[in-house]
Motif scaffolding. Structure first.
Motif, PDB file in Angstrom:
ATOM      1  N   UNK A  48       0.801  -1.227   0.000  1.00  0.00           N
ATOM      2  CA  UNK A  48       0.000   0.000   0.000  1.00  0.00           C
ATOM      3  C   UNK A  48       0.838   1.282   0.000  1.00  0.00           C
ATOM      4  N   UNK A 124      -4.409 -10.056   1.108  1.00  0.00           N
ATOM      5  CA  UNK A 124      -4.656  -9.203  -0.052  1.00  0.00           C
ATOM      6  C   UNK A 124      -5.250 -10.048  -1.164  1.00  0.00           C
ATOM      7  N   UNK A 127      -9.607  -7.158  -6.106  1.00  0.00           N
ATOM      8  CA  UNK A 127     -10.851  -6.411  -5.919  1.00  0.00           C
ATOM      9  C   UNK A 127     -11.913  -6.957  -6.858  1.00  0.00           C
ATOM     10  N   UNK A 129     -15.099  -6.271  -8.966  1.00  0.00           N
ATOM     11  CA  UNK A 129     -15.798  -5.077  -9.462  1.00  0.00           C
ATOM     12  C   UNK A 129     -17.243  -5.050  -8.973  1.00  0.00           C
ATOM     13  N   UNK A 248      -8.478  -4.948 -11.130  1.00  0.00           N
ATOM     14  CA  UNK A 248      -8.671  -3.697 -10.398  1.00  0.00           C
ATOM     15  C   UNK A 248      -7.780  -3.605  -9.161  1.00  0.00           C
ATOM     16  N   UNK A 250      -5.681  -4.930  -5.669  1.00  0.00           N
ATOM     17  CA  UNK A 250      -5.927  -5.795  -4.523  1.00  0.00           C
ATOM     18  C   UNK A 250      -6.607  -5.044  -3.388  1.00  0.00           C
ATOM     19  N   UNK A 251      -7.266  -5.791  -2.538  1.00  0.00           N
ATOM     20  CA  UNK A 251      -7.850  -5.225  -1.333  1.00  0.00           C
ATOM     21  C   UNK A 251      -7.715  -6.252  -0.215  1.00  0.00           C
ATOM     22  N   UNK A 252      -7.703  -5.801   1.041  1.00  0.00           N
ATOM     23  CA  UNK A 252      -7.545  -6.746   2.148  1.00  0.00           C
ATOM     24  C   UNK A 252      -8.890  -7.350   2.540  1.00  0.00           C
ATOM     25  N   UNK A 253      -8.903  -8.665   2.611  1.00  0.00           N
ATOM     26  CA  UNK A 253     -10.112  -9.347   3.076  1.00  0.00           C
ATOM     27  C   UNK A 253      -9.707 -10.276   4.204  1.00  0.00           C
ATOM     28  N   UNK A 254     -10.496 -10.334   5.250  1.00  0.00           N
ATOM     29  CA  UNK A 254     -10.140 -11.166   6.388  1.00  0.00           C
ATOM     30  C   UNK A 254      -9.876 -12.595   5.914  1.00  0.00           C
TER      31      UNK A 254
END
Ligand SMILES: Cc1cc2nc3c(=O)[nH]c(=O)nc-3n(C[C@H](O)[C@H](O)[C@H](O)COP(=O)(O)OP(=O)(O)OC[C@H]3O[C@@H](n4cnc5c(N)ncnc54)[C@H](O)[C@@H]3O)c2cc1C
Ligand code: FES
Lengths: 341, 106
Positions: A48, A124, A127, A129, A248, A250-254
């Motif tokens: 990040x 990570x 994402x 959409x 798109x 990456x995003x953090x997901x538990x």
């Protein structure tokens, strides 16, 4: 057959707190294996904010996310921790002898006496959409990465995005796809200029299609898409498609952490503040993933947690062995381990 | 100073904010559904909002860096902004915006 690895400690997550744990564990002669879904160490620091300055690492008036990670890697190098990147830990099972069996999505099994969860804000992951019903097509006709090129051979492929992944896969898949359309919301790309030029040449030759727009919805059944509907500057458009690759970032997901039977509090793992142990003895949690009264999600908190956790981990791996408190400045024993004495 | 935020479910919330705060921080601190994963570092785009048409001129257009970041959400509109890049000031008292789907927590 799956690969099997046996070690003292498995650390889940190679963010700053996990990395420092390898140092504290190493001083106590415990061997670590790291597992991380990213392709490099550093967690949030490198994913990040690699170039952004951090001002509150004790002893460093200023250090960037990347520099801190590089320094931690150098600091733990004497203990030769092993890294397993690009895989996610799916499950942890306690064995009859008190050790743990971990399974990854890369078909490996890790046997460890102690597990340290340093999973930060979660794993990570790509994402998704914001398109209604897209879940139903995932891993059958909608993919967020290319694992096997053959899955795309002879298909009508739609790739979405303007970064390196989108452009690189446009260039690699165009020769095997039946048709390939690249969709990006504008004609400006973040990807390397050379790939953009190449893509534009292919579009000019009619070998691929490039459209500026965004996905509005998907059609299909039984997990198989048939059409991608787009909103474009030139109005709405419907494209026949059998494969969709959205890129798109990456995003953090538990992620799977929630399914490991540990006591949770608002998406974090509850630990005590003596050992930073979870509700399952032998499983510890340090860094952003844990919670306790007064918790601050700071890197320095994770470093402290790592030091105390290591003491408790040692007691599990080598029961009955007396742990002598020593300074790295003055202990020749510790200095030998660090390769400096 | 107040801002009016419509959440992803269509409900309006009038939020008290302070001059100099980022709009993202106000929305997050009031507990609305905003992920704001990178805490305002312009590296996640999970603080995506649509600025009400009466306010777009006052708020202004995104910077080039912000436009780049907007490439990582699939629901961009002409009035899209990343709310961590909007600083509250007197001129924005009463600002109206809507949270994008791509800003929602999981
Ligand atoms: C923009 C920004 C600025 C910041 N500035 C500061 C600052 O100035 N000072 C400060 O102290 N802190 C700062 N922080 C916070 C700091 O980055 C975090 O506290 C720190 O990264 C937490 O480290 P960690 O090792 O606990 O987890 P993370 O860095 O989140 O790493 C966790 C790793 O675990 C992996 N993982 C999770 N689950 C799994 C799984 N099931 N299988 C495989 N891998 C998994 C993830 O992929 C990730 O790589 C900042 C954060 C951000 C976003
Ligand atoms: S909070 Fe991450 S870009 Fe705004």
């Amino acid at each position: 057959m799956s690969t099997e690895i046996t070690t003292d400690v498995v650390v889940i997550g190679a963010g700053p707190c996990g990395l420092f744990a390898a140092f504290e564990l190493g001083l106590l002669d415990l061997k670590c294996h790291f597992i991380d879904i990213l392709d490099r160490p550093g967690g949030q620091c490198t994913e990040l904010y690699p170039e952004k300055p951090i001002y509150d690492i004790p002893g460093f008036p200023v250090v960037t996310g990347q520099q801190l990670t590089d320094n931690l890697m150098a600091q733990i190098a004497p203990f030769a921790p092993e890294f397993h990147f690009n895989r996610m830990v799916n499950s942890i099972e306690k064995q009859a002898d008190g050790s743990f069996k971990l399974a990854t999505d890369a078909d490996e099994i890790f046997n460890a006496k102690v597990v340290v969860i340093a999973a930060g804000g979660g794993s990570f992951q790509p994402k998704r959409p914001p398109v209604n019903g897209i879940e139903a097509f995932e891993n059958t006709s909608v993919f967020y990465s290319v694992r096997k090129m053959d899955d795309f051979r002879g298909q009508d492929v739609v790739i979405v995005g303007g970064g390196d992944s989108a452009l690189d896969w446009t260039l690699s898949l165009q020769s095997i796809a039946r048709s390939l359309t690249l969709v990006h919301r504008r004609a400006v790309f973040k990807a390397a200029p050379a790939s953009v030029n190449k893509m534009q040449e292919l579009a000019a030759e009619g070998k691929i299609n490039f459209l500026t727009g965004q996905i509005a919805s998907l059609d299909g059944e039984n997990g198989q898409i048939s059409h991608v509907h787009l909103t474009t500057d030139a109005g709405d458009l419907s494209l026949p498609a059998t494969r969709l690759l959205p890129f798109f970032g990456l995003t953090m997901k538990l992620g799977p952490v929630a399914d490991w039977g540990l006591e949770l509090n608002d998406n974090t793992i509850v630990v005590d503040t003596e050992k930073f142990q979870t509700s399952v003895p032998g499983i510890f949690a340090i860094g952003d993933i844990n919670s306790y009264p007064g918790k601050l999600k700071l890197i320095l908190s994770g470093f402290h947690e790592a030091a105390l956790m290591a003491q408790a981990a040692k007691a599990i791996v080598s029961p009955g062995e007396r742990i002598v408190f020593q300074y790295t400045t003055s202990s020749t024993k510790l200095q030998k381990k660090l390769g400096v004495a | 100073m107040k801002i009016v935020v419509t959440d992803q479910a269509g409900a309006d919330h009038e939020l008290e904010g302070l001059e100099g705060w980022r709009v993202m921080e106000v929305i997050r601190d009031w507990g609305l559904n905003i992920k704001a994963e990178c805490g305002g570092a312009l590296s996640c785009a999970t603080c995506h909002v649509y600025v009400d048409k009466d306010w777009t001129a006052v708020v202004g257009a995104p910077s080039e860096e912000e436009e780049d970041m907007l490439d990582s959400v699939g629901d961009v509109r002409p009035n899209s902004r990343l709310s961590c890049q909007i600083l509250l000031s007197d001129a924005l008292d009463g600002l109206k915006l809507t949270l994008a789907l791509s800003a929602a927590k999981d």
